[in-house]
Design a protein around this motif. Sequence first.
Motif, PDB file in Angstrom:
ATOM      1  N   ALA A 176      38.689  35.088 -32.676  1.00  0.00           N
ATOM      2  CA  ALA A 176      37.890  34.364 -33.664  1.00  0.00           C
ATOM      3  C   ALA A 176      36.684  33.694 -33.017  1.00  0.00           C
ATOM      4  N   ASP A 177      36.849  33.166 -31.801  1.00  0.00           N
ATOM      5  CA  ASP A 177      35.770  32.469 -31.092  1.00  0.00           C
ATOM      6  C   ASP A 177      35.871  32.822 -29.612  1.00  0.00           C
ATOM      7  N   PRO A 178      35.273  33.950 -29.201  1.00  0.00           N
ATOM      8  CA  PRO A 178      35.403  34.381 -27.802  1.00  0.00           C
ATOM      9  C   PRO A 178      34.911  33.356 -26.788  1.00  0.00           C
ATOM     10  N   GLU A 179      33.846  32.625 -27.104  1.00  0.00           N
ATOM     11  CA  GLU A 179      33.325  31.649 -26.144  1.00  0.00           C
ATOM     12  C   GLU A 179      34.317  30.516 -25.921  1.00  0.00           C
ATOM     13  N   ALA A 180      34.911  30.022 -26.992  1.00  0.00           N
ATOM     14  CA  ALA A 180      35.911  28.957 -26.850  1.00  0.00           C
ATOM     15  C   ALA A 180      37.137  29.474 -26.107  1.00  0.00           C
ATOM     16  N   LEU A 181      37.515  30.725 -26.384  1.00  0.00           N
ATOM     17  CA  LEU A 181      38.662  31.312 -25.690  1.00  0.00           C
ATOM     18  C   LEU A 181      38.381  31.432 -24.198  1.00  0.00           C
ATOM     19  N   ALA A 182      37.171  31.834 -23.828  1.00  0.00           N
ATOM     20  CA  ALA A 182      36.808  31.955 -22.416  1.00  0.00           C
ATOM     21  C   ALA A 182      36.913  30.606 -21.717  1.00  0.00           C
ATOM     22  N   ARG A 183      36.464  29.554 -22.378  1.00  0.00           N
ATOM     23  CA  ARG A 183      36.559  28.222 -21.769  1.00  0.00           C
ATOM     24  C   ARG A 183      38.010  27.817 -21.574  1.00  0.00           C
ATOM     25  N   GLU A 184      38.854  28.127 -22.536  1.00  0.00           N
ATOM     26  CA  GLU A 184      40.264  27.767 -22.412  1.00  0.00           C
ATOM     27  C   GLU A 184      40.927  28.533 -21.273  1.00  0.00           C
ATOM     28  N   LEU A 185      40.638  29.829 -21.172  1.00  0.00           N
ATOM     29  CA  LEU A 185      41.272  30.650 -20.133  1.00  0.00           C
ATOM     30  C   LEU A 185      40.917  30.158 -18.732  1.00  0.00           C
ATOM     31  N   SER A 186      39.713  29.649 -18.572  1.00  0.00           N
ATOM     32  CA  SER A 186      39.270  29.233 -17.236  1.00  0.00           C
ATOM     33  C   SER A 186      40.099  28.075 -16.691  1.00  0.00           C
ATOM     34  N   GLY A 187      40.768  27.339 -17.561  1.00  0.00           N
ATOM     35  CA  GLY A 187      41.586  26.216 -17.108  1.00  0.00           C
ATOM     36  C   GLY A 187      43.065  26.491 -17.048  1.00  0.00           C
ATOM     37  N   TRP A 188      43.466  27.713 -17.356  1.00  0.00           N
ATOM     38  CA  TRP A 188      44.896  28.032 -17.352  1.00  0.00           C
ATOM     39  C   TRP A 188      45.487  28.009 -15.948  1.00  0.00           C
TER      40      TRP A 188
END
Length: 220
Positions: free
Chosen positions: A62-74
């Motif tokens: 739904a929001d690839p940019e927000a998903l990318a930011r979340e993945l970077s902190g996993w």
Amino acid sequence: MTGSRTVTTRPAGHRALLVELPDAEHTAAFHAELLRRRAAGALPPVEEIVPGARTVLLDGAADPEALARELSGWKVRPGDEDEGDVVEIAVRYDGPDLADVADRWGVAPDGVAALHMSRTYRVAFCGFAPGFGYLTGLPEELHVPRRATPRTRVPAGAVALAGPYSAVYPRSTPGGWQLIGSMPDPGRLWDTGRERAALLTPGTRVRFVPADGVGAGATR
């Protein structure tokens, strides 16, 4: 292992994200983490998760940019060797390249069967043909190169090796892998009459077992 040190994300169209990992081990662990979080309802909505050798495609985000930011902190934990369903595949070790692989491994042909069956494999990703799974689990000393001259026809059910991978051909196609055996019932690998057509899907564990109680057809 942490996402910030091992994950690179790139946009792939308007609603997809391509995640790049440094190697197969990190890719498998990241894919497993995605599945765990999706099962727990903790993964932002995506329509498809498609692993590759060193990438994972997240499609329909739904929001690839927000998903990318979340993945970077996993924080991604290492993969669990005992996690996932297990599929057993019966094999006759009677392939035309069995003797050549035995020479490379420094064993007799029945030793190839014993070594190959001693491992538990995992489907890293699928491709090449419907139902074709790339199985990891061979130690580096058992890796073998592809044939210098590919065959124009590899029969369905051929059990094969190439580089770090094992595989079973679900249908007859050309191919350059080393053929060490055969699966008597390859129709199980891809059956459109099942809800899940592919028997081997990413993350599935695989064990090879003797067909008809015989491990090495060449040594009966």
